[in-house]
Design an enzyme around this catalytic site. Structure first.
Site, PDB file in Angstrom:
ATOM      1  N   SER B 654       0.828  -1.212   0.000  1.00 32.45           N
ATOM      2  CA  SER B 654       0.000   0.000   0.000  1.00 32.45           C
ATOM      3  C   SER B 654       0.868   1.271   0.000  1.00 32.45           C
ATOM      4  O   SER B 654       0.335   2.365  -0.131  1.00 32.45           O
ATOM      5  CB  SER B 654      -0.945  -0.005   1.197  1.00 32.45           C
ATOM      6  N   LYS B 697      -6.116   4.628   8.168  1.00 32.64           N
ATOM      7  CA  LYS B 697      -4.991   5.411   7.660  1.00 32.64           C
ATOM      8  C   LYS B 697      -5.342   6.899   7.603  1.00 32.64           C
ATOM      9  O   LYS B 697      -4.569   7.756   8.054  1.00 32.64           O
ATOM     10  CB  LYS B 697      -4.612   4.917   6.262  1.00 32.64           C
TER      11      LYS B 697
END
Lengths: 290, 805
Positions: B654, B697
């Site tokens: 990611s 996140k």
């Protein structure tokens, strides 16, 4: 038997003192029972106890004969009967008997001794009995099959005059039973029974061998009067005769300790068949008065 | 390319419309009987349970907390009532081989009856047998036998004596037997007397004695035979007497169990054994109850004829549903216990104890697969039982042939059970992969869903589920607001605004906590604030580590910049998962680029702190770089990428967009806005792909920025494909609504790089040239520069003497 028209003079209880009791011993269980019965009487009478062990002369002779063989009871095998071995075996028996007797004497705190003789068993017993006031024997034989030992049978057949006690081990505190038919020996039996009962403070039961009626009453009165003269009391029981079976049943019902009776006779000698029958199924000691 | 707009606040959070719920509190809602969203699993279980073929056992798979066990139990219990397959099982003494106890199956309810009947029979025999032996009949007959023997013996001896006497020989008793000797006048002849006899006479005597001895021998040898005959006769008499005492008791039992031939067979054997062992009943009667011997005999007789009822069913015999929560080897297959007796361990058939397989025989056994796998030998034992279709009770030591001492070998019991294993998917896949037996034995998999679609119907059903759970667990009902918040939270748990989590365990825990807050406030219903308090408190309990990390970021110990511009430095985002709580952590990703051979070094991988997926991401981006900018010339670059201040494993791809942007920035010498953070993975064509943990996140970066003061410049770049997953916290959504924070959905690396550097990315023209001042042009130029540097270097190498010529 009918009551005698003139009852014999009652004997003084003190005249029939028992000072020496002879007991025939071997290592069998019957003999041990006899020893116990004899010790008990010796203690009560403060009498001396004479043990007698007869080394069977016949057996020793068998061993000496060159061709005889012993056939083993369980093995069925014949083997030489060794004289030396037999002697050793006899000595071992003597030691065992000595030990038993010594223990009994110590326990009862009475005097006594063991006499060891060699000869024919019954002959030697009869000889020794001459010095004794009472002879005690074990019943021997097979109690379950109501068979008595061969030596006892021979003693019964003999001319022994001393009272004979065939000893069984019975708990103390039980009554003394006496068979009374009014005859002269019956009075002697009554006297002996009274003596036993007095000494031991046990009950006395007089067995009148009549089912009832005037005859029975008269016998009871006869015995009752005699006992009264002696300052004694007893319980009376009318029974259906003197057959061994009846006597055995009465003893069991009354839980008797000793049955005292004069020896049943046939002619001049003891009626062996009846006596043997009686002894065969009797659950207590039997004192035979001659 | 138009400038990328941040996402509208509506896209950041899909709230639940309370007006569409159509009820005031969940108390009004109908109970939910089926498990939400588990149609597939339910059908599989129905199928697995219904099919009666070998190997069609079930494996119910899915993470814990989905309610697998509850559903399985419920479905099995519903079904078990319709199936009357259970039977009673017992172990009986095997009179001929006691170490091999016999197993007996009985219709339900009959086991207890047989047990009680036999117990009573033993009690009655204890009285009846001694009474029979005390009878006059027995005594008389026994005496007759004994007398017959004695008479025989005596008669034989008497006859012999008579024969001897006829020859003037006497039979004498010696200490150990009998002997014959010549007699005269009652006395045995002495040796001298014997020798005085004529020689002829001596010989005659010896011959007669010898013959008599032989005769005696023959008689004595017969005595043992006679004795044996007596014993045989007594034994026969004893049997007859016992039989008469036992007979009527047994007759009654025979009538009772006339329809059960196996029971009748056992009764016959038992009768024989009682007859053989009548002596023990007599001894038992002779010893009064308090005496040790009497007690011992009584218990040993009761033991001998006892029925060890190992499985007992109610009268109707419903198929049992057994859940074994400690599936150890012996708890599954049963065991044989021992008792200490005189210093040794002994056992018999009464000490056989059943296992879960016995109890579940004729029905269903549910086992947690993780537990059965972690218990030594259990898995092998279970498979063996299922393969052989019988339960053989063995100790572990016997199972592996480690001991050979004499123990019991109970007769195996036929097994007819459906095993339902419940456990994680991983275990299912591992077993399927590595255990060749597994697929043969567990042919039906029931896979549990973790999510349902967040459709209007799904939402309605979910509301019913909440109501049902509240009722089942005696909790307050939820009002509409609470239901809406719980549904929103469920979507957040699912990590998807369009789905709801079916993790019943978590939902129940949330409801319990909310109930606690509602009760504390004296409310009759659970409201939205109660649910919120429960969620907040739960996070607060778990977020110690997050606070510590964020504090270190604020203090500058962990260097994260949220404003300004830096070349070759991009804020990446990672997720730290603590099991039931996850949070995002920003990390700086730095890139360097210099002249080289065309390699991009992933420092994490070099030091073995990078996982393979991460390495894959870096390789993809390096090849993207080469393919885009160095299609027809060598990539003359040496670049390095690193997660700054990372001291643990880095896994996942990611960060690959962030890494690529850092590298492009380093190559182009273009500064990157530190107010932005990036997450997303990249493919070889520069497209940005979805990642996990997007909510955490964004929130993680938001928290850092928020603590420092939001400037309006700050924001997070996420893959556009992650937008449906957004279920952001209320404060994040509020900040975005007010323009103080931004979430940008990106589709390509160009979009991301342009946003980060503030430079246009630039599209290549037909000749492959990028517009002036575009980011790509700067990258291209720099790579060209490096390429020429390389060419020069190669020229120099090829012609080293040029300088001196």
């Amino acid at each position: 038997m009918t009551p005698a028209a003139k009852p014999p003079e009652p004997e003084d209880g003190n005249t029939q003192v028992i000072r020496r009791i002879l007991v025939a011993l071997d290592a069998s269980p019957h003999s041990r029972e006899a020893l116990e019965a004899a010790v008990e009487l010796a203690v009560r009478y403060r009498a001396e106890l004479l043990g007698l062990f007869v080394e069977d002369a016949n057996l020793l002779r068998v061993a000496e004969l060159p061709f005889t063989r012993e056939v083993g009871l369980s093995s069925g095998m014949p083997r030489r009967l060794d004289a030396l071995q037999l002697e050793q075996s006899l000595r071992a028996q003597v030691r065992l008997i000595e030990k038993l007797l010594r223990q009994s004497l110590r326990r009862g705190q009475i005097a006594g001794s063991l006499r060891v003789v060699r000869g024919q068993i019954v002959t030697e017993l009869l000889v020794a009995a001459r010095d004794a006031d009472l002879v005690v024997l074990g019943r021997g034989g097979n109690p379950r099959r109501r068979i008595i030992g061969s030596n006892l049978r021979r003693v019964l057949e003999s001319t022994l005059e001393t009272p004979l006690l065939v000893g069984r081990k019975v708990a103390p505190g039980r009554p003394v039973l006496v068979l009374f038919d009014g005859g002269e020996p019956a009075f002697r039996a009554l006297a002996a029974a009274l003596q036993l009962a007095r000494r031991e403070r046990d009950g006395l039961v007089v067995l009148i061998p009549k089912p009832g009626g005037a005859e029975a009453e008269s016998l009871r009165d006869l015995a009752g009067r005699w006992l009264e003269q002696q300052g004694a009391q007893a319980r009376f029981l009318f029974i259906q005769g003197t057959s061994p079976e009846i006597l055995q049943r009465v003893v069991e019902a009354e839980q008797g300790r000793i049955l005292v009776t004069h020896a049943p006779t046939r002619g001049m000698s003891v009626d062996l068949e009846i006596t043997e029958h009686l002894l065969g199924g009797l659950s207590c000691s039997l004192l035979l008065i001659r | 390319m138009s400038e990328l707009k941040p996402l509208a606040p509506e896209a950041l959070y899909q709230s639940c419309d309370t007006s569409g719920l159509g009820f005031e509190t969940t108390a009004e809602l109908e109970e939910m009987k089926e498990m939400l969203g588990q149609d597939r699993a339910r059908k599989a279980i129905h199928f697995g349970v219904g099919i009666r073929a070998e190997g069609f056992n079930l494996f119910v798979l899915g993470p814990s907390g989905l309610g697998k066990l509850t559903l399985v139990r419920r479905l099995l219990e519903q079904r078990s009532g319709q199936e009357l397959r259970a039977r009673d099982w017992c172990y009986l003494n095997n009179f001929t081989s006691p170490h091999k106890p016999r197993a007996l199956s009985l219709p339900p309810g009959q086991g207890r009856r047989l047990h009680d009947d036999l117990k009573q029979m033993v009690d009655e025999l204890g009285g009846a047998i001694p009474a029979a032996f005390e009878s006059d009949e027995y005594r008389t007959r026994r005496q007759e036998i004994q007398e017959e023997f004695e008479t025989r013996q005596e008669a034989a001896l008497a006859e012999l004596q008579k024969e001897a006497e006829a020859h003037d020989i006497s039979l004498l008793r010696t200490p150990a037997g009998f002997a014959f000797a010549p007699m005269r006048e009652g006395e045995v002849l002495s040796p001298d007397q014997f020798h005085e006899l004529s020689e002829e006479e001596q010989k005659r005597v010896e011959a007669v004695v010898s013959t008599l001895q032989e005769h005696l021998q023959r008689i004595l040898l017969k005595i043992p035979q006679w004795r044996k005959q007596v014993r045989d006769k007594v034994r026969e008499l004893n049997r007859e007497i016992t039989f008469s005492a036992v007979g009527h008791l047994m007759e009654h039992l025979h009538e009772t169990y006339v329809e059960l031939p196996e029971v009748l067979e056992h009764l016959k054997e038992l009768e024989q054994d009682v007859i053989e062992n009548a002596e023990n009943f007599r001894k038992m009667a002779e010893s009064p109850g308090e005496e040790e011997e009497g007690k011992g005999l009584r218990s040993s007789l009761q033991h001998r004829y006892e029925v060890n009822l190992i499985v007992e069913n109610a009268d109707h015999g419903e198929a049992p549903v057994v859940y074994e929560d400690n599936p150890s080897f012996q708890n599954l297959v049963g065991r044989v216990e021992h008792v200490a007796q005189m210093g040794t361990l002994v056992t018999d058939f009464t000490l056989i104890k059943p296992g879960a397989l016995h109890r579940a025989n004729g029905g269903y056994l549910i086992i947690d697969v993780r537990r059965v796998l972690t218990q030594p030998f259990s898995w092998e034992g279970l498979k063996r039982a299922l393969f052989s279709r019988q339960i053989r009770i063995e100790s572990v030591a016997q199972f592996f042939s480690l001991v050979s001492t004499v123990s019991l070998e109970p007769e195996p019991i036929p097994l007819d059970v459906k095993v339902v294993l419940v456990g994680d998917r991983l275990l299912y896949y591992l077993l399927s992969q590595y255990d060749p037996d597994f697929d043969k034995l567990f042919k039906v998999a029931a896979d549990f869903e973790e999510h349902i679609d967040r459709t209007p119907e799904g939402t309605q059903s979910y509301a019913r589920l909440l109501g049902t759970l509240a009722r089942e667990h005696s909790l307050l009902p939820l009002d509409r607001g609470a239901v809406a918040r719980a549904i929103e939270h469920s979507a957040r748990m699912a990590g998807d605004s369009e789905r709801l989590s079916t993790h019943v365990g978590n939902i129940v825990d949330l409801l319990r906590e909310a109930h606690h807050y509602a009760s504390e406030s004296g409310r009759e219903v659970i409201t939205r604030p109660d649910i919120q308090s429960a969620i907040d408190a739960r996070i607060h309990r778990s977020d110690r580590l997050r606070e510590r990390i964020y504090a270190e970021i604020q203090r500058g110990t962990i260097n994260i910049r949220t404003e300004g511009v830096e070349v070759g430095l991009v804020n990446g985002l990672s997720v730290i998962d603590l099991g039931n709580f996850a949070f995002g952590q920003p990390s700086r990703i730095s890139a360097t680029a210099r002249f080289g051979e065309g390699e991009v070094v992933d420092i994490e991988r070099e030091v073995e702190m990078g996982g393979s997926i991460h390495s894959k991401g870096v390789l993809i981006l390096s090849h993207y770089l080469a393919a885009r900018y160095a299609r027809d010339r060598p990539l003359s670059l040496s670049a390095s990428l690193v997660f700054e201040q990372s001291y643990g494993m880095v896994e996942g791809d990611s960060a690959s967009v962030a890494e690529l942007c850092a590298l492009l920035s380093a190559l182009a010498g273009a500064g990157v806005k530190q107010s932005l953070a990036v997450t997303g993975s990249v493919n070889q064509h520069g497209q940005v792909q979805a990642i996990g943990g997007v909510n955490e996140k964004i929130e993680g970066y938001f928290d850092i920025c928020n603590a420092r003061g939001l400037t309006g410049e700050q924001g997070v770049l996420i893959p556009r494909t992650n937008v449906p997953h957004l279920m952001l916290r209320e404060d994040v959504v509020a900040a975005c609504r007010e323009g103080r924070f931004n979430v940008y959905p990106v589709e390509t690396v160009d979009q991301a790089a342009a946003l980060l550097t503030g430079l246009p990315a630039g599209e290549a023209d037909s000749e492959g040239r990028y517009p002036e001042d575009s980011l790509n042009r700067r990258v291209d130029d720099r790579l060209d520069e490096l390429y020429h540097l390389r060419l020069e270097l190669m020229e120099h190498k090829r012609d080293p003497g040029g300088e001196t010529s």
